[in-house]
Motif scaffolding. Structure first.
Motif, PDB file in Angstrom:
ATOM      1  N   GLY A 155      11.509 -81.796  40.767  1.00  0.00           N
ATOM      2  CA  GLY A 155      12.360 -81.436  39.826  1.00  0.00           C
ATOM      3  C   GLY A 155      14.012 -81.154  41.109  1.00  0.00           C
ATOM      4  N   ALA A 156      13.552 -82.327  41.817  1.00  0.00           N
ATOM      5  CA  ALA A 156      14.872 -81.612  43.040  1.00  0.00           C
ATOM      6  C   ALA A 156      15.693 -83.205  42.751  1.00  0.00           C
ATOM      7  N   GLU A 157      16.981 -82.123  42.966  1.00  0.00           N
ATOM      8  CA  GLU A 157      17.971 -83.317  42.383  1.00  0.00           C
ATOM      9  C   GLU A 157      18.405 -83.763  44.242  1.00  0.00           C
ATOM     10  N   LEU A 158      19.071 -85.045  43.603  1.00  0.00           N
ATOM     11  CA  LEU A 158      19.173 -85.568  45.284  1.00  0.00           C
ATOM     12  C   LEU A 158      20.731 -85.267  45.881  1.00  0.00           C
ATOM     13  N   ILE A 159      20.979 -84.917  46.362  1.00  0.00           N
ATOM     14  CA  ILE A 159      22.599 -84.300  46.886  1.00  0.00           C
ATOM     15  C   ILE A 159      22.870 -85.269  48.049  1.00  0.00           C
ATOM     16  N   SER A 160      22.337 -85.943  48.888  1.00  0.00           N
ATOM     17  CA  SER A 160      23.235 -87.010  49.502  1.00  0.00           C
ATOM     18  C   SER A 160      22.157 -87.352  49.819  1.00  0.00           C
ATOM     19  N   ASP A 161      21.787 -88.707  49.915  1.00  0.00           N
ATOM     20  CA  ASP A 161      21.188 -90.026  51.235  1.00  0.00           C
ATOM     21  C   ASP A 161      22.374 -90.241  51.967  1.00  0.00           C
ATOM     22  N   ALA A 162      23.152 -90.335  52.179  1.00  0.00           N
ATOM     23  CA  ALA A 162      23.338 -91.379  53.492  1.00  0.00           C
ATOM     24  C   ALA A 162      23.154 -91.484  54.712  1.00  0.00           C
ATOM     25  N   PRO A 163      23.173 -93.490  55.161  1.00  0.00           N
ATOM     26  CA  PRO A 163      22.518 -93.498  56.056  1.00  0.00           C
ATOM     27  C   PRO A 163      22.713 -92.871  57.383  1.00  0.00           C
ATOM     28  N   MET A 164      21.859 -93.199  58.443  1.00  0.00           N
ATOM     29  CA  MET A 164      22.165 -92.792  59.746  1.00  0.00           C
ATOM     30  C   MET A 164      22.798 -93.927  60.103  1.00  0.00           C
ATOM     31  N   HIS A 165      23.650 -93.826  61.556  1.00  0.00           N
ATOM     32  CA  HIS A 165      24.401 -94.196  62.439  1.00  0.00           C
ATOM     33  C   HIS A 165      24.237 -93.681  63.626  1.00  0.00           C
ATOM     34  N   PRO A 166      24.875 -94.549  64.581  1.00  0.00           N
ATOM     35  CA  PRO A 166      25.097 -93.514  65.703  1.00  0.00           C
ATOM     36  C   PRO A 166      26.337 -93.131  66.681  1.00  0.00           C
ATOM     37  N   TYR A 167      26.715 -91.968  66.452  1.00  0.00           N
ATOM     38  CA  TYR A 167      27.989 -91.534  66.609  1.00  0.00           C
ATOM     39  C   TYR A 167      28.103 -90.872  68.396  1.00  0.00           C
ATOM     40  N   SER A 238      22.532 -88.973  60.155  1.00  0.00           N
ATOM     41  CA  SER A 238      23.274 -89.206  58.910  1.00  0.00           C
ATOM     42  C   SER A 238      24.983 -88.753  59.205  1.00  0.00           C
ATOM     43  N   ASP A 239      25.741 -89.213  57.698  1.00  0.00           N
ATOM     44  CA  ASP A 239      27.416 -90.112  58.084  1.00  0.00           C
ATOM     45  C   ASP A 239      27.900 -88.771  57.212  1.00  0.00           C
ATOM     46  N   GLU A 240      27.512 -88.167  56.510  1.00  0.00           N
ATOM     47  CA  GLU A 240      28.062 -86.901  55.920  1.00  0.00           C
ATOM     48  C   GLU A 240      28.060 -85.512  56.890  1.00  0.00           C
ATOM     49  N   VAL A 241      27.201 -85.688  57.612  1.00  0.00           N
ATOM     50  CA  VAL A 241      27.038 -84.030  58.796  1.00  0.00           C
ATOM     51  C   VAL A 241      27.872 -84.293  60.032  1.00  0.00           C
ATOM     52  N   VAL A 242      28.580 -85.383  60.095  1.00  0.00           N
ATOM     53  CA  VAL A 242      29.175 -85.100  61.198  1.00  0.00           C
ATOM     54  C   VAL A 242      31.015 -85.857  60.293  1.00  0.00           C
ATOM     55  N   ALA A 243      30.619 -86.324  58.840  1.00  0.00           N
ATOM     56  CA  ALA A 243      31.836 -86.196  58.133  1.00  0.00           C
ATOM     57  C   ALA A 243      33.326 -85.699  59.175  1.00  0.00           C
ATOM     58  N   GLY A 291      30.168 -88.378  46.440  1.00  0.00           N
ATOM     59  CA  GLY A 291      30.569 -89.059  47.659  1.00  0.00           C
ATOM     60  C   GLY A 291      29.058 -90.120  48.574  1.00  0.00           C
ATOM     61  N   TRP A 292      28.264 -89.080  48.744  1.00  0.00           N
ATOM     62  CA  TRP A 292      27.270 -89.005  50.137  1.00  0.00           C
ATOM     63  C   TRP A 292      26.157 -89.609  48.610  1.00  0.00           C
ATOM     64  N   ARG A 293      26.055 -90.248  47.872  1.00  0.00           N
ATOM     65  CA  ARG A 293      24.788 -90.913  47.698  1.00  0.00           C
ATOM     66  C   ARG A 293      24.423 -92.014  46.872  1.00  0.00           C
ATOM     67  N   GLY A 294      23.605 -92.973  47.560  1.00  0.00           N
ATOM     68  CA  GLY A 294      23.867 -94.649  47.127  1.00  0.00           C
ATOM     69  C   GLY A 294      24.762 -95.149  47.862  1.00  0.00           C
ATOM     70  N   VAL A 295      25.634 -94.657  49.038  1.00  0.00           N
ATOM     71  CA  VAL A 295      25.935 -95.337  50.001  1.00  0.00           C
ATOM     72  C   VAL A 295      25.312 -96.452  50.316  1.00  0.00           C
ATOM     73  N   ASP A 296      26.451 -97.587  50.844  1.00  0.00           N
ATOM     74  CA  ASP A 296      25.261 -98.738  51.166  1.00  0.00           C
ATOM     75  C   ASP A 296      25.586 -98.331  52.759  1.00  0.00           C
TER      76      ASP A 296
END
Length: 297
Positions: A155-167, A238-243, A291-296
């Protein structure tokens, strides 16, 4: 026909204590004292002529009678609450949210002021913790956790699956990174037990596996982000964490090569969405993170 009903306060005390398996947590939820919960429950037991709880060395446990009674009382109180809420257009009440510390710090806290402005009659009680609250036992209304593909929650709902990048912080860099190999000149920060750097370098195809620095030591996620902001190394995150840090210029993305290791999911206890305040918070959260779901990658 006259109904044989126990006092409502006694039912509320028993139902909260039964859900939490704790008089103390029930008292916190209802805003009364531990002794008040105990008194109402004992009075209810005397009225019904059955033992609803068993005292254990480390707490409480519902008796067979108590478990059966709770299974019927909880939906009944939910129905009364739902019927009451339909009479008012303004949602109000308290929403208990348990979240991983990184998500709470970087994504939720900066946005809660906006939620409070929209819904001043809803109080959000946010707990940031590594401990996953048991939403099935109503330790929280909602829980937010990072889930890897090899794990799942019903029953969990996806909030964000933003990809990881180096920062990294701009001040850290000694010059432009001409190739992936240039990353090896800097400390590679690690906040997870998995081999994220190994996976990322493998995607670039420019560095052999044996050349990737190995370390079994890692920081907590929050400290790793702060270390990157302080210019102490490059972090895969992941991108959303450091936006927020990127928007403020404190961090910059160093490569467009990215990948997913999982995503943040919303867990909820059975029936909690019948409460309007919880529904409103859930809908707001999903809208804020759309905006953080299904990001390429």
């Amino acid at each position: 026909m006259s109904r044989q009903l126990p006092p409502l306060n006694a039912l509320r005390a028993f139902e909260a204590a039964g859900r939490h398996q704790s008089f103390s947590r029930a008292a916190d939820e209802l805003g009364v004292s531990h002794s008040s919960i105990s008194r109402h429950v004992r009075g209810l037991e005397d009225r019904l002529g059955v033992q609803l709880f068993r005292d254990l060395p480390r707490g409480l446990e519902l008796s067979e009678y108590g478990a059966s009674y709770l299974a019927q009382i909880t939906p009944a109180l939910d129905a009364i609450a739902s019927a009451t809420e339909t009479l008012t257009e303004v949602p109000r009440g308290t929403v208990w949210v348990n979240s991983e510390t990184l998500f709470a710090t970087k994504l939720l806290v900066p946005k809660l002021g906006h939620f409070a402005a929209l819904h001043p009659d809803i109080e959000v009680r946010l707990e940031a913790s590594r401990h996953l609250a048991d939403v099935a036992r109503y330790e929280a209304d909602l829980a937010i956790r990072f889930v890897r593909p090899d794990n799942s929650y019903a029953g969990a709902e996806l909030i964000s699956d933003a990809p990881m990048h180096p920062y990294a912080a701009p001040a850290l860099l000694q010059g432009p990174l001409a190739s992936t190999r240039d990353f090896l000149s800097y400390p590679l920060l690690k906040d997870r037990t998995s081999g994220t750097w190994d996976m990322w370098f493998a995607l670039t195809g420019e560095v052999a596996p044996q050349e990737v620095p190995q370390s079994t030591w890692r920081m907590s996620s929050v400290l790793a982000v702060e270390a990157a902001v302080a210019g102490q190394g490059i972090l895969l995150v992941s991108d959303e964490v450091v936006a927020g840090e990127v928007a403020a210029g404190r961090l910059i993305r160093l490569s467009e090569v990215g990948f997913r290791e999982g995503g943040y999911y919303l867990l909820q206890g059975e029936g909690v969405l019948r409460r309007k305040a919880v529904r409103v918070f859930r809908d707001w959260l999903m809208a804020e993170t759309a905006g953080w779901r299904g990001v390429d990658c």
